[in-house]
Design a protein around this motif. Structure first.
Motif, PDB file in Angstrom:
ATOM      1  N   GLN A  63       0.826  -1.211   0.000  1.00  0.00           N
ATOM      2  CA  GLN A  63       0.000   0.000   0.000  1.00  0.00           C
ATOM      3  C   GLN A  63       0.858   1.257   0.000  1.00  0.00           C
ATOM      4  O   GLN A  63       0.589   2.216  -0.726  1.00  0.00           O
ATOM      5  CB  GLN A  63      -0.920  -0.011   1.217  1.00  0.00           C
ATOM      6  N   ASN A 116       1.185   4.064  -3.123  1.00  0.00           N
ATOM      7  CA  ASN A 116       0.869   5.469  -2.908  1.00  0.00           C
ATOM      8  C   ASN A 116       2.034   6.367  -3.292  1.00  0.00           C
ATOM      9  O   ASN A 116       1.865   7.388  -3.968  1.00  0.00           O
ATOM     10  CB  ASN A 116       0.495   5.699  -1.444  1.00  0.00           C
ATOM     11  N   LYS A 168     -10.857   7.030   7.954  1.00  0.00           N
ATOM     12  CA  LYS A 168     -10.825   8.251   7.143  1.00  0.00           C
ATOM     13  C   LYS A 168      -9.635   9.138   7.520  1.00  0.00           C
ATOM     14  O   LYS A 168      -8.966   9.716   6.660  1.00  0.00           O
ATOM     15  CB  LYS A 168     -12.125   9.030   7.319  1.00  0.00           C
ATOM     16  N   ASP A 206      -6.421   7.667   6.301  1.00  0.00           N
ATOM     17  CA  ASP A 206      -6.331   7.902   4.857  1.00  0.00           C
ATOM     18  C   ASP A 206      -5.794   9.299   4.569  1.00  0.00           C
ATOM     19  O   ASP A 206      -4.945   9.492   3.689  1.00  0.00           O
ATOM     20  CB  ASP A 206      -7.695   7.727   4.188  1.00  0.00           C
ATOM     21  N   LYS A 207      -6.292  10.291   5.308  1.00  0.00           N
ATOM     22  CA  LYS A 207      -5.796  11.656   5.127  1.00  0.00           C
ATOM     23  C   LYS A 207      -4.338  11.771   5.530  1.00  0.00           C
ATOM     24  O   LYS A 207      -3.532  12.429   4.865  1.00  0.00           O
ATOM     25  CB  LYS A 207      -6.648  12.635   5.953  1.00  0.00           C
ATOM     26  N   THR A 213      -2.083  10.382   2.926  1.00  0.00           N
ATOM     27  CA  THR A 213      -2.094  11.213   1.716  1.00  0.00           C
ATOM     28  C   THR A 213      -1.028  12.296   1.786  1.00  0.00           C
ATOM     29  O   THR A 213      -0.365  12.597   0.794  1.00  0.00           O
ATOM     30  CB  THR A 213      -3.476  11.874   1.529  1.00  0.00           C
ATOM     31  N   TYR A 241      -0.031   3.041   7.563  1.00  0.00           N
ATOM     32  CA  TYR A 241      -0.752   1.934   6.935  1.00  0.00           C
ATOM     33  C   TYR A 241      -0.994   0.796   7.931  1.00  0.00           C
ATOM     34  O   TYR A 241      -2.029   0.123   7.884  1.00  0.00           O
ATOM     35  CB  TYR A 241       0.010   1.405   5.721  1.00  0.00           C
ATOM     36  N   ARG A 274      -3.958   1.931   9.895  1.00  0.00           N
ATOM     37  CA  ARG A 274      -5.179   1.862   9.096  1.00  0.00           C
ATOM     38  C   ARG A 274      -5.629   0.417   8.900  1.00  0.00           C
ATOM     39  O   ARG A 274      -6.815   0.102   8.965  1.00  0.00           O
ATOM     40  CB  ARG A 274      -4.957   2.527   7.736  1.00  0.00           C
ATOM     41  N   LYS A 331      -9.155  -1.329   9.846  1.00  0.00           N
ATOM     42  CA  LYS A 331      -9.985  -2.023   8.848  1.00  0.00           C
ATOM     43  C   LYS A 331     -10.290  -3.456   9.283  1.00  0.00           C
ATOM     44  O   LYS A 331     -11.393  -3.966   9.081  1.00  0.00           O
ATOM     45  CB  LYS A 331      -9.281  -2.006   7.491  1.00  0.00           C
TER      46      LYS A 331
END
Length: 438
Positions: free
Chosen positions: A113, A117, A375, A378-379, A382, A394, A397, A401
């Motif tokens: 991941q 990215n 969320k 994810d920000k 980014t 990750y 996250r 999940k």
């Protein structure tokens, strides 16, 4: 006998005549068809028949593991990871082979991941025009090497560094920069001996270049060779008395040595030295870093540390880093609402403040708001451009999940499993579950 097509045909006949209420038997037959298809490398059929088996028996561990194995082989690591987690839950986390596989797959998934990215950021620097730059643009080559470091493409980094060092047109300052950055890269790769050789090569070009000693001191600090770190920070200040960050590190090192040796007198001396640094370096970023260090040396006195950060906020209300630091302090002392307020203010001042998003994600995980945590992570990822830090985000996250997936699948999530998903640490999970079982 290795006659897989014939086996599949016979199992299909069995399924046709098997009473539909015999769910467990039917699940076994579908799983066996999946096993035969796996031998034939018909992976889409393997997934389909394992899924049929699991529809009939959701706790069928063999079908979960087979589907996970094929999902991994076909590149769907996230789905494979979920199947492994569910299999381990049904197995009470007792199979060490399964647990080791979870850890391996988690690392693969997180790294995949992060690399996907960061690959998006490399489109510009990988264009063919980039390699046609004239020799006078060597500093741009150094910039590309920096991007390769951020992306984790270490082979390309080394190639660009070699091109710079072998060029006759490169200035000494750029050479020193290359040696220092390459040394830091070797540090990340745990090649310490080569890293320290590069620092020596840089010193050989200019022994009065303070940043060499500062950067080497940071590495010594990371590997807990504190005496060498202290020496290098002091050398950096000797080379440049206005080198604020190096000076502040000497203050902190003096405090650490005094504190570890329980020398109250020297602790006070170190704190006074740090207090004088506020006057010596009144401007950002040194002044902000000084506030952060001052709060840290008073970490056992929450009110004093917090008061220092409040003053820093009053003085530098436009700097997100100060709010971020205070948020971390409040978080550490379970002042959740104040921590959230600080992190949100940091984001208001700098919408790319990835650490604030990450910390808010952790807070939402603690509060059970898993969707919101995802969320926020994810920000965070980014805006994060450092590969190693992306891996950490990750990981967080993926833990969120997994927790959400299990909650949706099982209608709830035990506290012990939440500990596992939060840290993705197999030893901790096994220890906790064994306590529960016993």
């Amino acid at each position: 006998m290795g006659q897989y097509d014939e086996a599949i045909a016979q199992y299909n006949k069995v399924i046709d005549i098997c009473p539909k209420e015999e769910l467990n038997d039917l699940a076994i037959f579908y799983q066996n068809i999946a096993a035969a298809n796996e031998q034939l490398k018909n992976y889409s059929f393997v997934k389909a028949y394992c899924t049929k088996a699991l529809e009939l028996n959701s706790r069928y561990t063999k079908a979960l593991l087979r589907r996970a194995r094929v999902l991994e082989q076909t590149g769907d690591l996230e789905a494979a990871f979920k199947d492994l987690i569910i299999a381990c839950i049904h197995d009470n986390f007792s199979n060490k082979t399964f647990l080791a596989k979870i850890r391996e797959l988690c690392h693969k998934l997180v790294e995949q991941q992060a690399r996907e990215n960061l690959a998006k950021s490399l489109k510009i620097i990988e264009s063919t025009e980039f390699d046609k730059l004239p020799p006078s643009k060597l500093e741009v080559l150094l910039l590309r090497a920096t991007f390769y470091v951020l992306s984790g493409d270490y082979i390309s980094v080394i190639q660009d560094f070699e091109s710079l060092l072998n060029s006759e047109d490169v200035f000494d300052d750029i050479k020193i920069c290359v040696f220092v950055r390459r040394a830091n890269l070797y540090m990340q790769l745990e090649m310490l001996e080569i890293a320290f050789k590069d620092f020596e090569l840089a010193i050989g070009i200019n022994p009065r270049y303070g940043d060499i000693y500062y950067q080497r001191g940071q590495i010594y600090l990371l590997i807990e060779r504190l005496c060498e770190a202290k020496r290098d920070f002091e050398k950096a200040v000797e080379c440049n008395s206005n080198f604020g960050m190096a000076y502040l590190q000497t203050c902190y090192m003096d405090f650490s040595f005094a504190y570890n040796n329980m020398d109250i007198r020297l602790v006070k001396v170190a704190v006074k030295k740090l207090e004088r640094a506020f006057k010596k370096f009144p401007n950002p970023p040194e002044s902000i870093f000084c506030c952060n260090l001052y709060a840290d040396v008073h970490r056992h006195n929450f009110h004093k540390a917090d008061a220092c950060l409040v003053k820093a906020i009053q003085k530098y209300p436009e700097h997100a880093y100060v709010y971020e630091t205070r948020g971390a302090l409040q978080f550490k002392h379970d002042n959740i609402n104040k921590a959230i307020k600080c992190f949100n203010k940091a984001i208001e001042l700098d919408y790319k403040c990835e650490i604030a998003y990450k910390q808010l994600g952790k807070l939402e995980m603690q509060r059970g708001n898993i969707e919101e945590a995802i969320k926020l992570f994810d920000k965070s990822v980014t805006y994060c451009k450092i590969f190693k830090e992306q891996l950490e985000i990750y990981n967080l996250r993926e833990a969120a999940k997994i927790e959400l997936y299990i909650k949706n699948q099982l209608g709830g999530i035990p506290w012990l499993l939440r500990e596992f998903t939060r840290f993705i640490d197999i030893e901790i999970a096994v220890e906790l579950l064994n306590c529960l079982i016993s």
